[in-house]
Design a protein around this motif. Structure first.
Motif, short mmCIF file in Angstrom:
data_model
loop_
_atom_site.label_atom_id
_atom_site.label_comp_id
_atom_site.label_asym_id
_atom_site.label_seq_id
_atom_site.Cartn_x
_atom_site.Cartn_y
_atom_site.Cartn_z
N LYS A 183 0.85 -1.19 0.00
CA LYS A 183 0.00 0.00 0.00
C LYS A 183 0.88 1.24 0.00
N MET A 184 0.37 2.28 -0.62
CA MET A 184 1.09 3.56 -0.59
C MET A 184 0.12 4.68 -0.25
N PHE A 185 0.53 5.51 0.70
CA PHE A 185 -0.20 6.72 1.05
C PHE A 185 0.68 7.91 0.68
N SER A 186 0.04 8.96 0.19
CA SER A 186 0.81 10.11 -0.28
C SER A 186 0.23 11.40 0.28
N THR A 187 1.09 12.41 0.41
CA THR A 187 0.63 13.75 0.76
C THR A 187 0.33 14.58 -0.48
N ASP A 188 0.51 13.99 -1.64
CA ASP A 188 0.20 14.67 -2.90
C ASP A 188 -1.29 14.52 -3.18
N THR A 189 -2.05 15.57 -2.90
CA THR A 189 -3.50 15.49 -3.03
C THR A 189 -3.96 15.42 -4.48
N ASP A 190 -3.05 15.69 -5.41
CA ASP A 190 -3.41 15.62 -6.83
C ASP A 190 -3.10 14.27 -7.46
N SER A 191 -2.52 13.37 -6.68
CA SER A 191 -2.16 12.06 -7.23
C SER A 191 -3.35 11.11 -7.14
N ASN A 192 -3.21 9.95 -7.75
CA ASN A 192 -4.27 8.94 -7.70
C ASN A 192 -4.10 7.99 -6.52
N ASN A 193 -3.11 8.25 -5.69
CA ASN A 193 -2.85 7.38 -4.55
C ASN A 193 -3.75 7.75 -3.37
N GLN A 409 1.93 -6.09 3.67
CA GLN A 409 3.16 -6.23 4.45
C GLN A 409 4.05 -4.99 4.37
N ILE A 410 3.94 -4.24 3.29
CA ILE A 410 4.73 -3.02 3.12
C ILE A 410 3.77 -1.85 2.93
N ILE A 411 3.89 -0.86 3.80
CA ILE A 411 3.05 0.33 3.72
C ILE A 411 3.99 1.53 3.55
N ASN A 412 3.86 2.18 2.42
CA ASN A 412 4.80 3.24 2.03
C ASN A 412 4.11 4.60 2.15
N PHE A 413 4.64 5.46 3.03
CA PHE A 413 4.14 6.83 3.19
C PHE A 413 5.07 7.77 2.42
#
Length: 586
Positions: A183-193, A409-413
């Motif tokens: 999983k990936m979480f992003s602070t980029d509010t314009d991304s599709n994540n 198993q991998i969570i990417n911020f």
């Protein structure tokens, strides 16, 4: 090859060698053998047909033990280690070990490490930009997920990074095994994540102190009262409204009877009602008099004597809202509230007794107000906009579950597009939430997690937290985290900027090429049990090769990390391809 021992010192021996040697002996391991005693050494340097060999440990019943009690005698025979001894040193005999890399000194023999020795301890990974550090980290994690006989189904690795460079390396781990997810979480509010989210009610006083840049201890008490108020106000019931009226009326009364000129009193009361109001107490409410009503703001018109013409009317109206008999339930309990609710609670805190008329406290509280307001009125507020209430257990579950029932198993911020100060606060808050959650588990260490901090020098610093909060969350995790199953992996090219306390608690090290003298001096000073020999080795390393040592290794070894597959997006820009066009052909 080896002739005789000419001298034995405290931790090394001088050995004469043949004048003509075809093999490159530097850094190879040798055995001093005598009467069933086998001492392991490493060839550190060769000068004028003499080799300096440092003692590393001892083989007893084919098992290696670090350190020596007995030194070899002057008559000991010397030889290069054999295959069985190399297998013991490189973990080859451990069927539950994971691959680390290859040994370039021993024909690319596999180097394996024990899972517990690696992942249940704090690890530091250093290296210059371009040293292969990011590739090495990616390969290390990929190796964990490509073990032949075991799968890390229950592993939890939280990665914090300022770019999405690891996304390409890990997003396809499901292809290794259908049980794996990323999983990936992003602070980029314009991304599709998925956008990074933090429920405000799960944040502690210390979290808000980091978020709002607290600089004085008195601000902590303001935050505590703010959280008590927001917990009460968020219920939005009759009791909450009565308490708001009580606070406003008390504040107005204290100002009304303060030793100030009327104009100053009026301005302060207007300020109170501008930031804090209810339907009963606001500037536009009609205040009933005897046979007439007057708008509350007009009650503060000043007469020729410099007094409020309606002072009696003001006093009679507001005193009915003061309730000193009720014991208000101010203790904080987690409830759903928004950042706007939090702002309101802080405004009420600033008019409360002990803050409003204390110039120093009010100024420090106003600094918090300005900071919170800037977050609430910027794009940063989106990170705190959570639709529904959730408990800490539900929050953690939501982070690590995919599609509601599959485990990641991998969570990417990915913390991109935000400034370093805010990023540092976010990482501290998440780390504190993880640590407190792990401490609350009924069975200690039942769900081990690793917090991997890329560009760790941005977050793990010696700052004012110790002075304000009494501790730094990263230092606390470094000292206490392992017993609760919280481990940190620090990845950085600037070790000098790391907290000394955190670095001193690391048990494992992967040092890629690093050149800056200040960094080398700092590493030698702060890293436990590191020798100048280890530091010298890393100076001549090729990209993607590191010196590995610590609890995961039997002895310090030069390890070549295999290229990750797929690779992270961390390579340099291809300037030739992007800049150049063919102009002529020869």
């Amino acid at each position: 090859m080896f002739k005789e021992i000419t001298a034995i010192s405290k931790n090394y021996a001088i050995v004469k060698i043949d004048n003509v040697i075809n093999d490159d002996l530097l850094n190879l391991n040798v055995i001093f053998e005598e009467n069933n005693k086998k001492i392991l050494g490493e060839i550190e340097e060769i000068i004028n047909s003499e080799a300096k060999i440092t003692f590393l440990g001892e083989f007893i019943n084919d098992k290696f033990f670090d350190g020596i009690i007995r030194k070899p005698s002057i008559n000991a025979k010397i030889r290069i280690i054999n295959g069985n001894e190399l297998a013991e040193l490189t973990g080859y005999n451990d069927s539950t070990a994971m691959m680390l890399g290859l040994s370039p000194l021993y024909n690319n023999s596999p180097v394996k490490i024990n899972i517990d020795d690696m992942w249940s301890n704090h690890t530091a990974i250093f290296g210059n930009t371009g040293s292969g550090k990011t590739y090495g980290v990616a390969r290390l994690v990929q190796n964990l997920f490509t073990m032949p006989n075991y799968i890390p189904f229950n592993s939890v690795i939280f990665i914090f990074n300022n770019t999405d460079e690891y996304d390409n390396a890990f997003k396809s781990i499901n292809s290794y095994n259908f049980n794996f997810n990323y999983k990936m979480f992003s602070t980029d509010t314009d991304s599709n994540n998925s956008i990074l989210k933090l429920p405000l009610w799960l944040m502690s006083v210390d979290d808000y102190a980091n978020l709002l840049d607290v600089s004085a201890y008195s601000q902590i008490m303001v935050i505590e009262k703010m959280l008590n108020y927001v917990s009460l106000f968020a219920r939005n019931d009759e009791e909450a409204n009565k308490y708001k009226n009580h606070l406003i009326a008390t504040a107005i009364t204290s100002v009304l009877y303060s030793n100030q000129v009327s104009a100053r009193i009026r301005d302060q009361i207007f300020s109170i009602l501008t930031s804090c109001s209810t339907k009963e107490l606001n500037l536009d409410v009609e205040v009933p008099g005897v046979g007439y009503t007057r708008q509350f703001r007009k009650c503060f018109e000043i007469d020729s004597q410099g007094q409020f013409a309606e002072r009696v009317l003001i006093t009679e109206y507001i005193k009915k809202f003061i309730d000193n008999d009720t014991k208000w339930k101010e203790d904080y309990t987690p409830v759903y509230f928004t950042i706007d609710d939090l702002e309101e609670a802080l405004n009420f805190t600033l008019i409360s007794e002990g803050v409003l008329l204390n110039e120093k406290s009010y100024a420090e509280g106003t600094a918090l107000k300005v900071k919170l307001h800037s977050i609430a009125n910027s794009s940063l507020r989106s990170y705190f906009e959570v639709e529904n209430f959730c408990t800490i257990n539900e929050f953690i579950s939501d982070l690590i579950l995919v599609d509601g029932n599959k485990r990641a198993q991998i969570i990417n911020f990915v913390l991109e597009g935000i400034d370093d100060r805010f990023a540092k606060a976010l990482v501290k808050i998440y780390s504190r939430i993880f640590f407190n959650f792990m401490k609350s588990l009924p069975s200690r260490g039942s769900m081990p997690i690793n917090i991997m901090l890329e560009e760790a020098h941005r977050y793990v610093q010696k700052d004012i937290d110790n002075d304000i909060l009494g501790y730094n969350i990263f230092e606390r995790i470094a000292k206490e985290g392992r017993k609760f199953g919280v481990m940190m992996d620090l990845v950085t090219q600037r070790p000098t900027e790391l907290s000394e306390t955190v670095l001193s608690q690391c048990s494992n090290f992967l040092i890629f090429k690093i050149n800056h003298p200040a960094d080398l001096e700092y590493i030698e000073k702060m890293v436990p049990n590191i020798s100048s020999d280890v530091l010298e080795k890393q100076k001549s390393l090729q990209a993607g090769t590191c010196v590995a040592f610590g609890k995961m290794m039997k002895i310090p070894m030069i390890v070549k990390m295999e290229l990750p597959n797929p690779e992270p997006q961390s390579s340099n820009a291809h300037v030739f391809d992007k800049w150049m066009i063919q102009w002529k052909t020869n």
